[in-house]
Every structure is written in structure tokens, then in C-alpha cells.
Design an enzyme around this catalytic site. Structure first.
Site, PDB file in Angstrom:
ATOM      1  CE  LYS A 152      13.060  33.719 -37.453  1.00  0.00           C
ATOM      2  NZ  LYS A 152      13.194  32.543 -38.303  1.00  0.00           N
TER       3      LYS A 152
ATOM      4  CB  SER B 175      17.050  31.209 -37.482  1.00  0.00           C
ATOM      5  OG  SER B 175      16.001  30.829 -38.337  1.00  0.00           O
TER       6      SER B 175
END
Length: 357
Positions: free
Chosen positions: A161, A231
Site C-alpha cells: 500500500k 495499491s
């Protein structure tokens, strides 16, 4: 070390009733949770605040459940559940420590091993550049060590992330006279994802660091990781890294394997994994979705990159989610959009967690 993976349905980003039921039913112990991967039902773009909303709710839940070190849990929220994708949380637990020379009970004498790490916070001008690549490479190496994995060949999925640029950060950087990799906040998501994926590729020996140039990021699609899934979101300033692999230093019924989708409709990648482990139960699917930058799928033109109403990452998530849900028989799977340097262009990694029956 013993690791487990549990899927929890979510009625909303803040819905913790499934988690509560799992704890009461003995499926989860709050003190053993090391990471939560979530699929939230926002747009997955810069202004998708369902990700931060879910993280806030999760932190409050685990604090109330007696998990004192909630900051040590890695929260990776991926926005966008287009098509049949079902909002949910994938909760990863770990107990004990890796024991070299142990006898794993998964595939080939190995069992699922999980490792986590974080980078430092990034400045706006560092996103999408080699400094992000290097910091992520270091974090991935630390997460591999944390998992007790001794060979890059035993790493089957690296979930990262990463941050993105916001309008406020653009203004602050301009005030310091600092140049940024892009002035477009949406494009910054791709640059951050791409640099993070290349960091994983460097750490795992898939890309040689000395050949990598800053201008390769989000340009040279021949450079990629076969196991990275990244992401981007506005809810953090560092990179959260979760490494999934198998190790003889771990034990338990869970294990993981991966393949590479060559394009968005390559369901045979997941099918090959299921066939290879046909005697085991499929627990969860983790995958990356991407629209081919050439605008083609198997010789047929697509319009994902030309649609001004619906972003191409949303199209790709819906397509890949539908294909993999059909193959695996379950729409409650983790499919993340935006596959810069994550698998070959237009394709992406797909990993499957299995449990021995």
C-alpha cells in the site's frame, strides 16, 4: 510460526460485525492479527475516502478488542468493488516466530509464512522516483526476513500500500520550489504504484537495480515483478508491505502459490493453480487487474483507456474480478486495479491461498 487467512464479509467500510463474530467463534484472536486487506466500495481513485474510513474503523475495533498494538497491524485497503466483487476484509494472523529447520506442513514441507514491514514517510517529490524504489526494496527485504523465507522463489505475493499526491501536497511542494514526478493527482497513483512494484522486483532479483533508470518508471513495461501487487491511497504517507510465501520455518495447513495472468481474461492462470492443488481447499484469491496500455485484448480493441466517464482501473477490476470469481466460484476475492510494473503489460499476478483438508 503459524499463519492463517480468514475472509470476513463487510456490509459497509465500517461494518465490524463479521470480525466480531469471527472472534466470538474462535476463528480469530485479536492479538495475533498482523494485517488486514480490505476491498471497500468506493471509486478506488484519489478521493476514495472509504479506504481511510475502513482503516479508522478497524483500528478502533482492534483497540476495543484488546489488541494494544493496533499501530503494528498493516492495513491495506483497496477501493473499488465494481462488477461482482464483494466488499470484504481478508484478515491475516500469525502466532509464534519462524523456526529455521522446522517441519512445515504445507506444500513440499513448507507452510504459509507472512512478513510485514514499513518504509519511512515519503516527501511529495520522492513519490514515483528511484528513492521510492530503493526504500520499498529495503522494506520488502525486511518483510521477507520477517517471514522466515530464505529464497525469493518461495515468495508468491507482495502486497504494498503506497501514498499518492494530493492537491494540498502539490501546493506545499510548489511553495518550496520542488519539482514533482507529475502535476496530476490521479497519475501520481500510477507512478507510486509503479515505483513500489519495481522496488519489490529489485528486492526479489527480478530486476537488476543498476539497469533501472528513473525514466523507466511507468514507461518501460518490460521491467516488472511477477508477484507484486500495489495499491495507492491518500490515507498514508509511507508504504505498507506484506509478503506472502511458504517456508519450512512455518507450520499449519495453509500455503500459497501464484501464477501470472497474461491478459485481463486469462482465467487459466488461476485454474492452473487450482488444478495443481486440487486436493486442497481454496481459501482466498489475490490478484492485480490492469488495462493493456496498447488498447487491445487478444487482438480486439477495448475502450478502457478512452472512457472519460469511468476510469480504466475500474473497468479492469470489474473484468478481472468477474473472470476470477467465475473460475474460483466466489466473488469475495481481493482484486486491485492499476498494474504498473506488476506482471506483463495488460496482465498481472494472481495468487491463491489454500488450506490442506
Amino acid at each position: 510460526m503459524k499463519c492463517s487467512v480468514v475472509k470476513i464479509p463487510a456490509g459497509a467500510p465500517h461494518d465490524m460485525t463479521g470480525l466480531q463474530s469471527a472472534i466470538e467463534g474462535g476463528l480469530l484472536k485479536p492479538g495475533e492479527v498482523v494485517a488486514v486487506l480490505g476491498k471497500t466500495e468506493g471509486n478506488g481513485c484519489v478521493n476514495d475516502f472509504t479506504r481511510g474510513y475502513a482503516v479508522m474503523a478497524l483500528k478502533r475495533f482492534f483497540a476495543a478488542a484488546g489488541q494494544e498494538e493496533t499501530a503494528d497491524i498493516s492495513y491495506v485497503m483497496s477501493g473499488g468493488t465494481e462488477g461482482v466483487l464483494s466488499p470484504h476484509f481478508t484478515v491475516i494472523s500469525r502466532s509464534g516466530s519462524p523456526e529455521p529447520g522446522g517441519a512445515g506442513t504445507g506444500t513440499g514441507g513448507q507452510a504459509l509464512a507472512i512478513g510485514t514491514a514499513r518504509t519511512r514517510d515519503f516527501r511529495p517529490e520522492e513519490l514515483g522516483r528511484l528513492v521510492q524504489v530503493d526504500e520499498v526494496a529495503d522494506a520488502v527485504a525486511r518483510a521477507v526476513f520477517d517471514a522466515g523465507i530464505t529464497s525469493a522463489a518461495d515468495v508468491h505475493f507482495v502486497q504494498i500500500k503506497c501514498p499518492l499526491l494530493t492537491g494540498e501536497q502539490l501546493f506545499e511542494a510548489h511553495g518550496r520550489g520542488t519539482s514533482l514526478v507529475t502535476e496530476d493527482t490521479y497519475k501520481s497513483m500510477g507512478y507510486s504504484r509503479g515505483a513500489s512494484a519495481l522496488g519489490a522486483a529489485v528486492a526479489l532479483g527480478e530486476v537488476e537495480r543498476f539497469v533501472l533508470r528513473e525514466e523507466d518508471i511507468c514507461v518501460n513495461w518490460d521491467l516488472y515483478s511477477s508477484v507484486a501487487s500495489t495499491s495507492a491511497g491518500s490515507e498514508l504517507s509511507c508504504c505498507e508491505v506484506i509478503v506472502f510465501g511458504n517456508s519450512a520455518a512455518a507450520e499449519g495447513p495453509y500455503h500459497i502459490d501464484h501464477a501470472v495472468m497474461q491478459d485481463a481474461i486469462d482465467g487459466t492462470a488461476l485454474q492452473s493453480l487450482m488444478d495443481r492443488h486440487s486436493g486442497d481447499e481454496l481459501v482466498q484469491v489475490l490478484a492485480k487487474a490492469e488495462a493493456d496500455p496498447d488498447g487491445m485484448v487478444r487482438g480486439r480493441r477495448h475502450i478502457m483507456l478512452d472512457d472519460s466517464d469511468i476510469n480504466h482501473t475500474r473497468h479492469a477490476r470489474a473484468v478481472v474480478g468477474g473472470v476470477l470469481a467465475y473460475v474460483g466460484g466466489d466473488p469475495m476475492i481481493y482484486v486491485s486495479g492499476g498494474g504498473e510494473h506488476q506482471g506483463p503489460k495488460g496482465g498481472g499476478p494472481v495468487a491463491a491461498v489454500f488450506r490442506r483438508k
